[in-house]
Design a protein around this motif. Sequence first.
Motif, PDB file in Angstrom:
ATOM      1  N   GLU A 269       8.642   5.442 -10.214  1.00  0.00           N
ATOM      2  CA  GLU A 269       7.320   5.255  -9.595  1.00  0.00           C
ATOM      3  C   GLU A 269       7.386   5.432  -8.085  1.00  0.00           C
ATOM      4  OE1 GLU A 269       3.693   2.007  -9.137  1.00  0.00           O
ATOM      5  OE2 GLU A 269       5.521   1.450 -10.225  1.00  0.00           O
ATOM      6  N   THR A 270       8.393   4.843  -7.460  1.00  0.00           N
ATOM      7  CA  THR A 270       8.542   4.953  -6.004  1.00  0.00           C
ATOM      8  C   THR A 270       8.679   6.415  -5.576  1.00  0.00           C
ATOM      9  OG1 THR A 270       9.561   2.760  -5.827  1.00  0.00           O
ATOM     10  CG2 THR A 270       9.991   4.322  -4.036  1.00  0.00           C
ATOM     11  N   GLU A 271       9.531   7.154  -6.271  1.00  0.00           N
ATOM     12  CA  GLU A 271       9.758   8.554  -5.913  1.00  0.00           C
ATOM     13  C   GLU A 271       8.525   9.406  -6.188  1.00  0.00           C
ATOM     14  OE1 GLU A 271      12.307   9.860  -4.308  1.00  0.00           O
ATOM     15  OE2 GLU A 271      13.174   7.859  -4.143  1.00  0.00           O
ATOM     16  N   MET A 272       7.807   9.102  -7.264  1.00  0.00           N
ATOM     17  CA  MET A 272       6.601   9.851  -7.584  1.00  0.00           C
ATOM     18  C   MET A 272       5.557   9.683  -6.489  1.00  0.00           C
ATOM     19  SD  MET A 272       4.315   9.693 -11.077  1.00  0.00           S
ATOM     20  CE  MET A 272       5.714  10.275 -12.045  1.00  0.00           C
ATOM     21  N   ARG A 273       5.390   8.474  -6.030  1.00  0.00           N
ATOM     22  CA  ARG A 273       4.417   8.219  -4.957  1.00  0.00           C
ATOM     23  C   ARG A 273       4.838   8.917  -3.662  1.00  0.00           C
ATOM     24  NH1 ARG A 273       0.657   4.549  -6.350  1.00  0.00           N
ATOM     25  NH2 ARG A 273       1.079   3.222  -8.158  1.00  0.00           N
ATOM     26  N   ARG A 274       6.137   8.907  -3.369  1.00  0.00           N
ATOM     27  CA  ARG A 274       6.633   9.556  -2.150  1.00  0.00           C
ATOM     28  C   ARG A 274       6.402  11.062  -2.205  1.00  0.00           C
ATOM     29  NH1 ARG A 274      10.836  12.379  -0.790  1.00  0.00           N
ATOM     30  NH2 ARG A 274      11.776  12.155  -2.855  1.00  0.00           N
ATOM     31  N   ILE A 275       6.701  11.664  -3.354  1.00  0.00           N
ATOM     32  CA  ILE A 275       6.526  13.110  -3.499  1.00  0.00           C
ATOM     33  C   ILE A 275       5.056  13.491  -3.410  1.00  0.00           C
ATOM     34  CG2 ILE A 275       6.719  15.007  -5.157  1.00  0.00           C
ATOM     35  CD1 ILE A 275       9.342  13.676  -6.139  1.00  0.00           C
ATOM     36  N   ALA A 276       4.198  12.739  -4.106  1.00  0.00           N
ATOM     37  CA  ALA A 276       2.760  13.049  -4.092  1.00  0.00           C
ATOM     38  C   ALA A 276       2.192  12.923  -2.688  1.00  0.00           C
ATOM     39  CB  ALA A 276       2.021  12.127  -5.059  1.00  0.00           C
ATOM     40  N   ALA A 287      -4.081  12.422  -2.193  1.00  0.00           N
ATOM     41  CA  ALA A 287      -3.418  12.197  -3.485  1.00  0.00           C
ATOM     42  C   ALA A 287      -3.461  10.719  -3.830  1.00  0.00           C
ATOM     43  CB  ALA A 287      -1.973  12.686  -3.444  1.00  0.00           C
ATOM     44  N   LYS A 288      -3.809  10.422  -5.054  1.00  0.00           N
ATOM     45  CA  LYS A 288      -3.815   9.047  -5.552  1.00  0.00           C
ATOM     46  C   LYS A 288      -2.988   8.993  -6.831  1.00  0.00           C
ATOM     47  CE  LYS A 288      -6.819   5.421  -7.419  1.00  0.00           C
ATOM     48  NZ  LYS A 288      -8.209   5.076  -7.827  1.00  0.00           N
ATOM     49  N   VAL A 289      -2.043   8.048  -6.900  1.00  0.00           N
ATOM     50  CA  VAL A 289      -1.164   7.920  -8.064  1.00  0.00           C
ATOM     51  C   VAL A 289      -1.519   6.649  -8.824  1.00  0.00           C
ATOM     52  CG1 VAL A 289       1.213   7.682  -8.871  1.00  0.00           C
ATOM     53  CG2 VAL A 289       0.705   9.151  -6.902  1.00  0.00           C
ATOM     54  N   ASP A 290      -1.852   6.813 -10.097  1.00  0.00           N
ATOM     55  CA  ASP A 290      -2.077   5.675 -10.998  1.00  0.00           C
ATOM     56  C   ASP A 290      -0.893   5.636 -11.952  1.00  0.00           C
ATOM     57  OD1 ASP A 290      -3.068   3.619 -12.536  1.00  0.00           O
ATOM     58  OD2 ASP A 290      -4.498   4.870 -13.640  1.00  0.00           O
ATOM     59  N   TYR A 291      -0.076   4.593 -11.864  1.00  0.00           N
ATOM     60  CA  TYR A 291       1.156   4.492 -12.649  1.00  0.00           C
ATOM     61  C   TYR A 291       1.103   3.219 -13.481  1.00  0.00           C
ATOM     62  CZ  TYR A 291       6.146   5.269 -13.620  1.00  0.00           C
ATOM     63  OH  TYR A 291       7.350   5.527 -14.223  1.00  0.00           O
ATOM     64  N   ARG A 292       1.141   3.363 -14.821  1.00  0.00           N
ATOM     65  CA  ARG A 292       1.002   2.208 -15.703  1.00  0.00           C
ATOM     66  C   ARG A 292       2.170   2.140 -16.679  1.00  0.00           C
ATOM     67  NH1 ARG A 292      -3.636   5.001 -16.226  1.00  0.00           N
ATOM     68  NH2 ARG A 292      -3.373   5.295 -18.478  1.00  0.00           N
TER      69      ARG A 292
END
Length: 385
Positions: A269-276, A287-292
């Motif tokens: 999740e951390t890396e996904m948010r950083r990349i986005a 960019a908005k990340v929704d991670y569930r």
Amino acid sequence: MRIPTIPAELQALMTEWRRDFHRHPEFGFEESRTAAIVAKRLKSFGIDVAEGVGGTGVVGTLRRGTSNRAVALRADMDALRITETTGKSYASSVPGVMHACGHDGHTTMLLGAAKILSEQGGFDGTVRFIFQPAEEWGQGALAMLDDGLMTRFPFDEIYGLHNMPGLPVGHFETRPGPIKSAEDIFEITLKGVGGHASRPDWGREVMLPACALVMELQTIVSRRLAPTDFAVVSVTELLTDGTRNALPGHAQIKGDCRSFRSEVSARIETEMRRIADGIAKTHGIEAKVDYRREFIPTINDSALADAMLAAAGPVSARAAERTEPMASSEDFARFLQHVPGCYAFIGNGEDCPPLHSPDYDFNDAALAHGAQIHVATIRSRLPKV
């Protein structure tokens, strides 16, 4: 300990039950017909029944002897939104819904075990027969727990079975520790300014950054996690508001991630948010990340996995320890947060189509084996003195 074989009459009856369930599949939390039939049959066996647990869940309770120990057996009841193509005489009569994962068989196996245990006993204590809704989207176990399952129907251990295509009928497998992975769901929304396909410089289109993001997400596993950490990051959908001659200003990237440890899930999740965030800044968009976190890992208790394997031995053509866990997910894991237990596999045939395939069908020849495993497990865990 002697485990009786399943009488031919009961095998025929179980086949009839299973095919009726298959013909009338119901999606998660819509299993009203299935639940009503389950409850009616349990009552006919002389088993105490509670209905509407967690929505459409059913819990049967059977007591024998004087022991205060209780063991639970769980089966899932829900179907999938898939159009069946088997062409069987008992194929789904509900358009766009089918039992493509074998829950019709799981429900039937547990009913068969309930009938045997109610008629023959052979155990000392309490058995909880848990028929769970909505496993496929990871909400059924939580719903039953939130409805007071553990306080209303307490038990000390829990066991579950799932059919496995590719494994011969009569074969049994489980393993101590991790057996199924967590599943995290993500949705990344990109917002920019769309425009004419001939002049991308007039706007801040999102197609190019969306494609870059899809590729960069694959570096999380290959470059940000240790080689010894199992993980899968899969993009399954890319949706935009563009058309043939118009660049999109809005895009959604959807997918899921699999892992076995909470630290790995958190790192993904951390890396996904950083990349986005980085790609959005590079292209001048938002960019908005929704991670569930939908499913947690299914972790078998080591001692109980060994115990279930030992119980399955005498009633299986082959009972073996599975060498590796699976990357698929299972909400049986929610029960294991409250009590120890074991999740295991039985064979559905070597030539069986895969789970969630429109060509899949539960193998009726496996019904007796599954019922025997349930009976053997109860008699080994609640032995008569």
